[in-house]
Design a protein around this motif. Structure first.
Motif, PDB file in Angstrom:
ATOM      1  N   GLU A  90     101.752 -38.544-100.173  1.00 22.65           N
ATOM      2  CA  GLU A  90     102.366 -37.529 -99.435  1.00 22.65           C
ATOM      3  C   GLU A  90     103.295 -36.735-100.253  1.00 22.65           C
ATOM      4  O   GLU A  90     103.095 -35.367-100.200  1.00 22.65           O
ATOM      5  CB  GLU A  90     102.683 -38.167 -98.098  1.00 22.65           C
ATOM      6  N   LYS A  91     104.202 -37.279-100.614  1.00 25.76           N
ATOM      7  CA  LYS A  91     105.182 -36.686-101.642  1.00 25.76           C
ATOM      8  C   LYS A  91     104.668 -35.914-102.837  1.00 25.76           C
ATOM      9  O   LYS A  91     105.092 -34.826-103.065  1.00 25.76           O
ATOM     10  CB  LYS A  91     106.318 -37.739-102.166  1.00 25.76           C
ATOM     11  N   PHE A  92     103.631 -36.488-103.425  1.00 25.68           N
ATOM     12  CA  PHE A  92     102.989 -35.676-104.642  1.00 25.68           C
ATOM     13  C   PHE A  92     102.250 -34.275-104.065  1.00 25.68           C
ATOM     14  O   PHE A  92     102.594 -33.429-105.058  1.00 25.68           O
ATOM     15  CB  PHE A  92     101.983 -36.422-105.402  1.00 25.68           C
ATOM     16  N   GLN A  93     101.961 -34.314-102.832  1.00 23.60           N
ATOM     17  CA  GLN A  93     101.294 -33.416-102.378  1.00 23.60           C
ATOM     18  C   GLN A  93     102.265 -32.144-102.219  1.00 23.60           C
ATOM     19  O   GLN A  93     101.799 -30.638-102.165  1.00 23.60           O
ATOM     20  CB  GLN A  93     100.564 -33.515-101.171  1.00 23.60           C
ATOM     21  N   LYS A  94     103.570 -32.257-102.208  1.00 21.71           N
ATOM     22  CA  LYS A  94     104.635 -31.306-101.866  1.00 21.71           C
ATOM     23  C   LYS A  94     104.880 -30.552-103.527  1.00 21.71           C
ATOM     24  O   LYS A  94     105.448 -29.465-103.491  1.00 21.71           O
ATOM     25  CB  LYS A  94     105.822 -31.983-101.611  1.00 21.71           C
ATOM     26  N   VAL A  95     104.300 -31.263-104.530  1.00 21.39           N
ATOM     27  CA  VAL A  95     104.570 -30.630-105.743  1.00 21.39           C
ATOM     28  C   VAL A  95     103.339 -30.021-106.537  1.00 21.39           C
ATOM     29  O   VAL A  95     103.355 -29.562-107.486  1.00 21.39           O
ATOM     30  CB  VAL A  95     105.529 -31.454-106.628  1.00 21.39           C
ATOM     31  N   ILE A  96     102.289 -30.979-106.193  1.00 19.38           N
ATOM     32  CA  ILE A  96     100.949 -30.552-106.802  1.00 19.38           C
ATOM     33  C   ILE A  96      99.810 -30.525-105.810  1.00 19.38           C
ATOM     34  O   ILE A  96     100.334 -31.083-104.654  1.00 19.38           O
ATOM     35  CB  ILE A  96     100.536 -31.569-107.875  1.00 19.38           C
ATOM     36  N   SER A  97      98.826 -29.955-106.116  1.00 23.52           N
ATOM     37  CA  SER A  97      97.690 -29.535-105.061  1.00 23.52           C
ATOM     38  C   SER A  97      96.881 -31.326-104.798  1.00 23.52           C
ATOM     39  O   SER A  97      97.197 -32.204-105.446  1.00 23.52           O
ATOM     40  CB  SER A  97      96.705 -28.939-105.730  1.00 23.52           C
ATOM     41  N   LEU A  98      96.348 -31.445-103.828  1.00 22.90           N
ATOM     42  CA  LEU A  98      95.689 -32.317-103.374  1.00 22.90           C
ATOM     43  C   LEU A  98      94.704 -32.877-104.203  1.00 22.90           C
ATOM     44  O   LEU A  98      94.751 -34.047-104.688  1.00 22.90           O
ATOM     45  CB  LEU A  98      94.948 -32.392-102.024  1.00 22.90           C
ATOM     46  N   ARG A  99      93.835 -31.979-104.822  1.00 27.28           N
ATOM     47  CA  ARG A  99      92.917 -32.025-105.853  1.00 27.28           C
ATOM     48  C   ARG A  99      93.531 -32.888-107.182  1.00 27.28           C
ATOM     49  O   ARG A  99      93.218 -33.563-108.097  1.00 27.28           O
ATOM     50  CB  ARG A  99      92.413 -30.924-106.431  1.00 27.28           C
ATOM     51  N   GLN A 100      94.828 -32.249-107.482  1.00 25.82           N
ATOM     52  CA  GLN A 100      95.492 -32.852-108.702  1.00 25.82           C
ATOM     53  C   GLN A 100      96.228 -34.386-108.504  1.00 25.82           C
ATOM     54  O   GLN A 100      96.086 -35.203-109.184  1.00 25.82           O
ATOM     55  CB  GLN A 100      96.632 -32.071-108.764  1.00 25.82           C
ATOM     56  N   VAL A 101      96.547 -34.699-107.246  1.00 27.97           N
ATOM     57  CA  VAL A 101      96.887 -35.986-106.683  1.00 27.97           C
ATOM     58  C   VAL A 101      95.678 -36.759-106.741  1.00 27.97           C
ATOM     59  O   VAL A 101      95.791 -38.075-107.518  1.00 27.97           O
ATOM     60  CB  VAL A 101      97.385 -35.973-105.280  1.00 27.97           C
ATOM     61  N   ALA A 102      94.587 -36.381-106.496  1.00 33.47           N
ATOM     62  CA  ALA A 102      93.289 -37.387-106.754  1.00 33.47           C
ATOM     63  C   ALA A 102      93.180 -37.497-108.041  1.00 33.47           C
ATOM     64  O   ALA A 102      92.758 -38.584-108.587  1.00 33.47           O
ATOM     65  CB  ALA A 102      92.372 -36.783-105.976  1.00 33.47           C
ATOM     66  N   GLN A 103      93.269 -36.510-109.017  1.00 34.06           N
ATOM     67  CA  GLN A 103      93.023 -36.641-110.499  1.00 34.06           C
ATOM     68  C   GLN A 103      94.046 -37.489-111.047  1.00 34.06           C
ATOM     69  O   GLN A 103      93.882 -38.339-112.003  1.00 34.06           O
ATOM     70  CB  GLN A 103      93.010 -35.073-110.925  1.00 34.06           C
ATOM     71  N   LEU A 104      95.219 -37.544-110.400  1.00 30.42           N
ATOM     72  CA  LEU A 104      96.525 -38.405-110.935  1.00 30.42           C
ATOM     73  C   LEU A 104      95.851 -39.694-110.853  1.00 30.42           C
ATOM     74  O   LEU A 104      96.128 -40.470-111.840  1.00 30.42           O
ATOM     75  CB  LEU A 104      97.716 -38.192-110.194  1.00 30.42           C
ATOM     76  N   PHE A 105      95.655 -40.194-109.666  1.00 27.23           N
ATOM     77  CA  PHE A 105      95.181 -41.864-109.399  1.00 27.23           C
ATOM     78  C   PHE A 105      94.000 -42.122-110.338  1.00 27.23           C
ATOM     79  O   PHE A 105      94.164 -43.218-110.869  1.00 27.23           O
ATOM     80  CB  PHE A 105      94.766 -41.945-108.042  1.00 27.23           C
ATOM     81  N   ILE A 106      92.934 -41.144-110.632  1.00 34.36           N
ATOM     82  CA  ILE A 106      91.886 -41.485-111.626  1.00 34.36           C
ATOM     83  C   ILE A 106      92.531 -41.484-113.008  1.00 34.36           C
ATOM     84  O   ILE A 106      92.150 -42.366-113.561  1.00 34.36           O
ATOM     85  CB  ILE A 106      90.880 -40.351-111.414  1.00 34.36           C
ATOM     86  N   ALA A 107      93.272 -40.702-113.133  1.00 27.71           N
ATOM     87  CA  ALA A 107      93.873 -40.476-114.795  1.00 27.71           C
ATOM     88  C   ALA A 107      94.775 -41.749-115.111  1.00 27.71           C
ATOM     89  O   ALA A 107      94.528 -42.402-116.119  1.00 27.71           O
ATOM     90  CB  ALA A 107      94.740 -39.230-114.912  1.00 27.71           C
ATOM     91  N   GLU A 108      95.360 -42.371-113.980  1.00 29.21           N
ATOM     92  CA  GLU A 108      96.299 -43.690-114.287  1.00 29.21           C
ATOM     93  C   GLU A 108      95.381 -44.747-114.698  1.00 29.21           C
ATOM     94  O   GLU A 108      95.531 -45.357-115.561  1.00 29.21           O
ATOM     95  CB  GLU A 108      97.032 -43.856-112.922  1.00 29.21           C
TER      96      GLU A 108
END
Length: 127
Positions: A83-101
């Protein structure tokens, strides 16, 4: 460890396609998340993972209860920062973050294993 952290930052920044403005807001939040996750993992390592014949049923029950609690805390932390990440990046980017990790961790393990490493029996992949 600094070199690994720098590589992770570059990898995630590229994969998530962070703009400079997003990166300035995202990385302090991500570092906060990573610190909290690291603390949870550090405390989790203290849990006894194996069950021995010497353990009573109550000890086994407590061991699993602690393990479930730790996993729930990890999940709660991910949900909170999702939820916090969505306040600074898009939902799609949040999803990409977890995949990238996950991809970064796999890549590090693959490189540490070296040539032919990370392979299962008879050359089968462990992926």
């Amino acid at each position: 460890m600094g070199q690994l952290e720098n590589a992770k930052i570059a990898f995630i920044t590229t994969r998530v396609a962070l703009t400079q403005d997003q990166a300035q807001k995202f990385w302090p939040l991500y570092n906060e998340f990573a610190d909290k996750r690291r603390d949870l993992n550090r405390n989790g390592r203290l849990l006894r993972r194996d069950v021995t014949d010497a353990m009573s049923d109550q000890q086994i029950r407590e061991n699993y209860a602690q393990s479930f609690t730790k996993r729930q805390q990890e999940l709660n932390l991910e949900k909170e920062y999702f939820e916090k990440f969505q306040k600074v990046i898009s939902l799609r980017q949040v999803a990409q973050l977890f995949i990238a990790e996950r991809d970064f961790t796999k890549e590090v393990i693959r490189r540490v294993a070296g040539p032919g490493g990370g392979r299962g029996p008879a050359g089968t992949s462990n992926d």
